[in-house]
Scaffold this active site. Sequence first.
Site, mmCIF file in Angstrom:
data_model
loop_
_atom_site.group_PDB
_atom_site.id
_atom_site.type_symbol
_atom_site.label_atom_id
_atom_site.label_comp_id
_atom_site.label_asym_id
_atom_site.label_seq_id
_atom_site.Cartn_x
_atom_site.Cartn_y
_atom_site.Cartn_z
ATOM 1 N N GLU A 43 56.123 52.360 59.761
ATOM 2 C CA GLU A 43 55.368 52.008 60.963
ATOM 3 C C GLU A 43 54.406 53.125 61.352
ATOM 4 O O GLU A 43 54.418 54.214 60.757
ATOM 5 C CB GLU A 43 56.356 51.676 62.093
ATOM 6 N N ASN A 44 53.579 52.837 62.348
ATOM 7 C CA ASN A 44 52.548 53.783 62.757
ATOM 8 C C ASN A 44 52.351 53.682 64.261
ATOM 9 O O ASN A 44 52.483 52.586 64.831
ATOM 10 C CB ASN A 44 51.240 53.436 62.024
ATOM 11 N N GLU A 54 57.779 45.046 51.616
ATOM 12 C CA GLU A 54 57.363 44.325 50.410
ATOM 13 C C GLU A 54 56.075 44.912 49.848
ATOM 14 O O GLU A 54 55.903 45.044 48.628
ATOM 15 C CB GLU A 54 57.149 42.841 50.721
ATOM 16 N N CYS A 85 57.494 38.193 55.832
ATOM 17 C CA CYS A 85 56.478 37.709 56.777
ATOM 18 C C CYS A 85 55.398 36.938 56.020
ATOM 19 O O CYS A 85 55.321 36.987 54.782
ATOM 20 C CB CYS A 85 55.878 38.878 57.558
HETATM 21 N N1 THU Z 1 58.751 43.919 58.233
HETATM 22 C C1 THU Z 1 58.767 44.112 56.885
HETATM 23 O O1 THU Z 1 58.806 45.254 56.410
HETATM 24 N N2 THU Z 1 58.751 43.040 56.082
HETATM 25 C C2 THU Z 1 58.743 41.747 56.524
HETATM 26 O O2 THU Z 1 58.559 40.824 55.727
HETATM 27 C C3 THU Z 1 58.978 41.477 57.939
HETATM 28 C C4 THU Z 1 58.678 42.616 58.839
HETATM 29 C C5 THU Z 1 58.741 45.091 59.105
HETATM 30 C C6 THU Z 1 57.419 45.322 59.798
HETATM 31 C C7 THU Z 1 57.846 46.125 60.997
HETATM 32 O O3 THU Z 1 57.908 47.493 60.636
HETATM 33 C C8 THU Z 1 59.257 45.646 61.301
HETATM 34 O O4 THU Z 1 59.689 44.942 60.136
HETATM 35 C C9 THU Z 1 59.348 44.726 62.495
HETATM 36 O O5 THU Z 1 58.450 43.693 62.390
#
Ligand code: THU
Length: 135
Positions: A43-44, A54, A85
């Site tokens: 995250e940032n 992914e 997602c």
């Molecule tokens: N996130 C993923 O890494 N992959 C996904 O397919 C769903 C969401 C992460 C993004 C963010 O850092 C956290 O999960 C919450 O959304």
Amino acid sequence: MDDAMFNLAQQAMAKAYAPYSKFRVGAVVRGESGALYAGCNVENAAFPEGCCAEAAAISQLVMAGEEKLIEAAVIGTGDALVTPCGGCRQRLREFADAATPIHVCGPEGLRRSFTLGELLPFSFGPEHVRPGRDE
Ligand code: THU
């Protein structure tokens, strides 16, 4: 999904940098060679600049010189299935096809396996843009 894939996904999830959402995700993709590539979410402080697990795993696959993924696993916590997602479904699609298995895991193990076609039906892929080309 074998134990090696699940264990690597767990290790990746443990390395996640998720100070904002506190939601750690690990992902592993298996290349055509059989090798496994892992990633975690990063995250940032400028929220939209965060990177999904992914995407990080796919980057590792490409860095290793592979062009196809034959299986993927995603792991997260909580009661709900941590399915990729929308953006990551498309990212997976670039290197996989409708029959490719996507394993959705929780800390205890495999929860459910889907095909990419189930997660992203009637998808748009590389062959739409470059039909017949193999570069
Ligand atoms: N996130 C993923 O890494 N992959 C996904 O397919 C769903 C969401 C992460 C993004 C963010 O850092 C956290 O999960 C919450 O959304």
